[in-house]
Design an enzyme around this catalytic site. Structure first.
Site, PDB file in Angstrom:
ATOM      1  CE  LYS A 104      10.688   9.340  -0.818  1.00 57.69           C
ATOM      2  NZ  LYS A 104      10.122   8.960   0.487  1.00 57.69           N
ATOM      3  CG  ASP A 105       7.010  12.238   1.736  1.00 56.69           C
ATOM      4  OD1 ASP A 105       7.018  10.990   1.651  1.00 56.69           O
ATOM      5  OD2 ASP A 105       7.966  12.898   2.202  1.00 56.69           O
ATOM      6  NE  ARG A 159       8.603   2.335  -3.178  1.00 49.76           N
ATOM      7  CZ  ARG A 159       9.938   2.329  -3.145  1.00 49.76           C
ATOM      8  NH1 ARG A 159      10.622   1.528  -3.938  1.00 49.76           N
ATOM      9  NH2 ARG A 159      10.591   3.117  -2.313  1.00 49.76           N
ATOM     10  NE  ARG A 160      12.702   2.476  -0.062  1.00 44.38           N
ATOM     11  CZ  ARG A 160      12.854   3.661   0.503  1.00 44.38           C
ATOM     12  NH1 ARG A 160      12.549   3.833   1.796  1.00 44.38           N
ATOM     13  NH2 ARG A 160      13.301   4.689  -0.199  1.00 44.38           N
ATOM     14  NE  ARG A 177       6.984   6.748   9.986  1.00 38.60           N
ATOM     15  CZ  ARG A 177       6.211   7.584  10.677  1.00 38.60           C
ATOM     16  NH1 ARG A 177       5.453   7.138  11.674  1.00 38.60           N
ATOM     17  NH2 ARG A 177       6.208   8.868  10.390  1.00 38.60           N
ATOM     18  NE  ARG A 183      13.822   6.607   7.611  1.00 36.98           N
ATOM     19  CZ  ARG A 183      12.960   6.498   6.606  1.00 36.98           C
ATOM     20  NH1 ARG A 183      13.142   5.560   5.703  1.00 36.98           N
ATOM     21  NH2 ARG A 183      11.938   7.322   6.498  1.00 36.98           N
ATOM     22  CB  CYS A 270      -1.480   4.427   2.814  1.00 38.56           C
ATOM     23  SG  CYS A 270      -2.439   3.978   4.284  1.00 38.56           S
TER      24      CYS A 270
END
Length: 333
Positions: A104-105, A159-160, A177, A183, A270
């Site tokens: 996904k990165d 997205r989240r 981040r 986190r 992005c």
């Protein structure tokens, strides 16, 4: 009889000539696997090396631009490709032989000369919601009712955030981040009421128990490639690509192809919230769900398309084109 032995008296001790030494075979140099230096990235690289079995390998941790400024959004720094830029460079100039990434990165289009040579079997693709210790779960008559009204959510994912805002406009958001441990630490400090992390990463770090709730794809559509470990290599290194093909997981590769084709067709920035998740059934059919939204949650379009798994890329491209055609013109400009 050799000249050294023919004059020896009977019974006399004989000194044998030294045997010629066999030339030593040069051992093959270990393959160098490039990786980000985070605990999760290193764990994923160790999984790849374990899958390669007896092939001698060593890990080369690399710093990336995406890790350098955790207090700024990726969109401000240049996009998610920043997690791979320096790794691509090391691969292209020969400092490493292959690289390990969270799929996904990876940007949708790799630099010329590089290919995705293998994907390991996909881990849990879902997102997990983690509540702060001071925010115990309590069901309310709301979507995602275990989150308090007005709760502050820490995330860097458009997205989240878009999907949560679409369900719960009352929620507030702040930038969070950094690696998983960072986190979790900020959550424990009380900086946020909750955050979201990929369940795959939590499982690989033996932190699955930290998830307060696992969100279904219907509640929170994952990112394209979420849960997939991808291995990149130089296109011209055919011997290595053949070796890596031996650990490639076909079903995961097909799902990834569909999801990444959807991204390519959308051509969003992005900053555009996009989700994609493909599954394969026992009959060999691929089912792809795609989503595009505004970051403020005021627009969200979700579609699903199925077809033969052998046509994964076509399914992704078709669904991406449909989503693009039915989205506001300014959203994917």
């Amino acid at each position: 009889m050799s000249a050294a032995l023919q004059h020896a008296a009977p019974g006399a001790a004989v000194t044998a000539l030294p045997r010629p030494r066999r030339p030593r075979l040069a051992s093959a140099a270990p393959l160098r696997a490039g990786s980000r230096a985070s605990p999760l990235a290193l764990r994923q690289t160790a999984m790849v090396l374990a899958a390669l079995g007896e092939t001698p390998c060593l890990t080369v941790p690399l710093s990336t631009s995406g890790d350098a400024e955790p207090r700024r959004r990726l969109a401000e720094l240049g996009g998610k490709g920043l997690f791979a830029k320096e790794i691509h460079e090391a691969l292209l100039d020969g400092r490493i032989d292959f690289a390990v990434h969270s799929l996904k990165d990876l940007e949708t289009e790799l630099p010329p000369g590089l290919v995705i040579a293998a994907c390991l079997p996909r881990e849990d693709a879902r997102d997990a919601l983690l509540l702060a210790p001071a925010c115990p779960p309590e069901e309310r008559a709301l979507p995602l009712g275990f989150l308090p009204v007005g709760a502050r959510i820490g995330t860097a994912s458009a997205r989240r955030a878009a999907q949560l805002r679409h369900l719960r406009p009352d929620l507030r958001f702040g930038l969070l981040r950094g690696n998983v441990q960072t986190r979790l630490h900020r959550l424990e400090q009380g900086d946020f009421a909750a955050t979201l992390l990929a369940m795959a990463g939590l499982k690989r770090l033996d932190l699955a128990a930290r998830a307060s709730r696992i969100l279904s794809p219907e509640e929170m559509l994952p990112a394209a490639g979420q849960g997939v470990i991808a291995i990149t290599a130089r296109a011209g290194n055919e011997a290595l690509r053949e070796k890596l093909a031996g650990i490639d997981h076909a079903a995961t590769r097909l799902a990834a192809a569909a999801e990444r084709a959807l991204l390519a067709a959308l051509k969003g920035s992005c900053r555009t919230p996009v989700g994609a998740h493909a599954t394969l059934d026992a009959e060999g059919r691929l089912h792809l769900t795609g989503l595009v939204a505004r970051e403020d949650g005021t627009f969200l379009l979700r579609r699903r398309l199925s077809g033969p798994a052998s046509e994964a890329a076509r399914i992704g491209a078709t669904l991406g084109a449909e989503l693009r055609a039915d989205s506001p013109a300014d959203l994917l400009a």
